[in-house]
Each structure stands twice: as C-alpha cells, then as structure tokens.
Design an enzyme around this catalytic site. Structure first.
Site, mmCIF file in Angstrom:
data_model
loop_
_atom_site.group_PDB
_atom_site.id
_atom_site.type_symbol
_atom_site.label_atom_id
_atom_site.label_comp_id
_atom_site.label_asym_id
_atom_site.label_seq_id
_atom_site.Cartn_x
_atom_site.Cartn_y
_atom_site.Cartn_z
ATOM 1 C CG ASP A 68 -40.348 0.635 -18.344
ATOM 2 O OD1 ASP A 68 -39.067 1.381 -18.803
ATOM 3 O OD2 ASP A 68 -40.780 0.586 -17.534
ATOM 4 C CG ASN A 137 -46.600 -0.898 -7.782
ATOM 5 O OD1 ASN A 137 -45.381 -1.252 -7.995
ATOM 6 N ND2 ASN A 137 -47.479 -0.426 -8.322
ATOM 7 C CG HIS A 139 -43.599 -1.028 -11.111
ATOM 8 N ND1 HIS A 139 -44.359 0.263 -11.000
ATOM 9 C CD2 HIS A 139 -42.544 -0.722 -10.840
ATOM 10 C CE1 HIS A 139 -43.439 1.116 -10.932
ATOM 11 N NE2 HIS A 139 -42.510 0.586 -10.796
ATOM 12 C CD GLU A 144 -47.985 -0.133 -12.037
ATOM 13 O OE1 GLU A 144 -47.396 -0.432 -10.982
ATOM 14 O OE2 GLU A 144 -47.800 1.196 -12.301
HETATM 15 P P1 PGA Z 1 -36.606 3.921 -8.831
HETATM 16 O O1 PGA Z 1 -37.675 2.949 -9.730
HETATM 17 O O2 PGA Z 1 -35.460 3.151 -9.359
HETATM 18 O O3 PGA Z 1 -36.593 5.221 -9.233
HETATM 19 O O4 PGA Z 1 -36.911 3.528 -7.276
HETATM 20 C C1 PGA Z 1 -37.829 1.721 -9.766
HETATM 21 C C2 PGA Z 1 -39.021 1.219 -10.566
HETATM 22 O O5 PGA Z 1 -39.895 1.968 -10.063
HETATM 23 O O6 PGA Z 1 -38.930 0.186 -11.161
#
Ligand code: PGA
Length: 243
Positions: A68, A137, A139, A144
C-alpha cells in the site's frame, strides 16, 4: 492452514520472520516478495540486511510488490511508504530499483493507478510470499473493517483509528493522509504464502479474533483462515490469548 510460531519478544520475532523470508529467497532467488510497512517489520528488515551483508542471501533477482501507499505522498516525503522501504531495506541490499513496485501515491488519477498496480501484481502471478502486519482493527494492508472483502487494489478512506495510529509517525501539525491505495483482500489471498508478524500486548486481542474468531470483513485479517499457507510469527505478548 494457519501455522503459529511463538517468539519470545520483538527481537526473536524479527529473527524468525527474517529467516523465513531469507529461506524463501535462497530456495527461489527470483521470488516475488510482497512487503509491508509499519513498525513491526522494521526489525526483520534489519536482520535481512545483516544476512545480505554476511553473504547469506541476495535480492538481486527478487521483485518486490508492496501492499500500500498513502495518497498524495511520493518518495520525497519521509512519511511515504516508498521512502520507508528504501530507508529500512531497499537501499541497504542489492534489490534492483527497476524490480521494486509500490502503488504511486502521487498518481494524478488514483483509480487508474490502482488498476495499473493490480495488473503489475497479477502480471507476476501474485506474490510468492506476502509479508503482513496487522492493525489493531484487524486491517491488512489498508483493508479496513467493512461490509465485504474488497477484491483488488483500490483507493480507501482510512478509519479514524488508523489515522490516529499513523499520526505517531507525523510531526505535530503535519497533515496525516486520509486516503491510501492498497492491495485488495483478493490480491493478498492470491499470494502463494503469507507471513504475518505481530508484536506486543496491544495486538493480543486482534490476533486472537483474527485466527480464532469468525471469518468476517469486520475483521479483515480473519480471511487468512481460508488461505492454504499462512505462517504467523508473533511474540508472547501478542499471543497472550492464544493457548
Ligand atoms: P504496526 O502496523 O506494525 O505499526 O503495528 C501494522 C499495521 O497497521 O498493519
């Protein structure tokens, strides 16, 4: 099928996950690696750089496809994911710049860019190994929670909780992007193998719900229960609810 590998802590998780990626590249030097940003993969990228410097792995024939990118940011912005990848991995290993692929956050036409990117990933036959972090959450990429699993690369409006989580990387008063381009759940599910990394007690609840709860687009990572080859490498804290 989901295999869970229990690591002691962040360091151990990083080493174990890096070993899996290095093994993939050693066994198939022309692998298509699906890569991820966020704080969780930073340690494993450092380990891969060490292995590269020690002569244990080469990325010379690898192609990369990132999950992304933020809309509106390009490589000149140190908040962009293309900048992150260069800083944390690409500039320190021998991957060829022409083999690096991310959605272009600065594209004039976001919808067209998403179509182009999906074609790039599809053209490779999808990732041989897709690395994923997981959001609080549930994702994966920037998919999302929503009403149905999105299939292909698409433009997303980020949720409040994701914008809040990401704002820790932005300076006070700096604009935090509200939209992004992300591989779809279908794009991710087409990867031949998935490697998901998670660390810390704040991920314990979502790791449990993703792999031991119902499969629902309200918990996007839960779809991985239907993938034939998923490895989760998580530390004790993130696996606190998994007995
Ligand atoms: P993080 O993010 O590794 O900074 O916890 C993970 C994500 O949001 O996919």
């Amino acid at each position: 099928m989901v295999q869970i590998i229990r690591a002691k802590d962040f360091e151990d998780m990083s080493r174990k996950a890096a070993n899996i990626i290095a093994a993939q590249v050693v066994l198939k030097p022309e692998s298509v690696l699906g890569l991820a940003t966020g704080s969780t993969p930073v340690g494993l990228y450092s380990r891969l750089i060490e292995m590269y410097k020690a002569g244990d792995v080469s990325f010379r024939n690898v192609h990369t496809v990132n999950l992304d990118e933020y809309e509106g940011l390009d490589a000149r912005s140190d908040q962009s994911y293309v900048w992150f990848m260069h800083h944390n991995l690409f500039d320190s290993v021998d991957v060829k710049s022409e083999n690096i692929n991310l959605p272009n956050g600065a594209a004039a036409d976001g919808e067209a860019e998403c179509k182009r990117y999906e074609e790039v990933v599809r053209g490779f036959g999808y990732a041989d190994l897709q690395l994923l972090g997981i959001g609080h959450n549930g994702h994966i990429g920037f998919n999302e929670p929503c009403g149905e699993f999105p299939q292909e690369t698409h433009r997303v409006e980020l949720t409040e909780s994701t914008i809040r989580a990401n704002s820790r990387f932005f300076a006070d008063g700096e604009h935090v992007p509200t939209h992004a381009y992300t591989m779809g759940i279908g794009t991710i599910m087409n990867a031949k193998k998935v490697l998901l990394v998670a660390s810390g007690k704040d991920k314990a609840d979502i790791v449990y719900r993703s792999f031991f709860g119902p499969v629902t687009p309200q918990v996007p990572a839960s779809i991985l229960q239907f993938h034939p080859d998923v490895t989760v490498v998580a530390d004790e804290a993130a696996l606190a609810l998994v007995k």
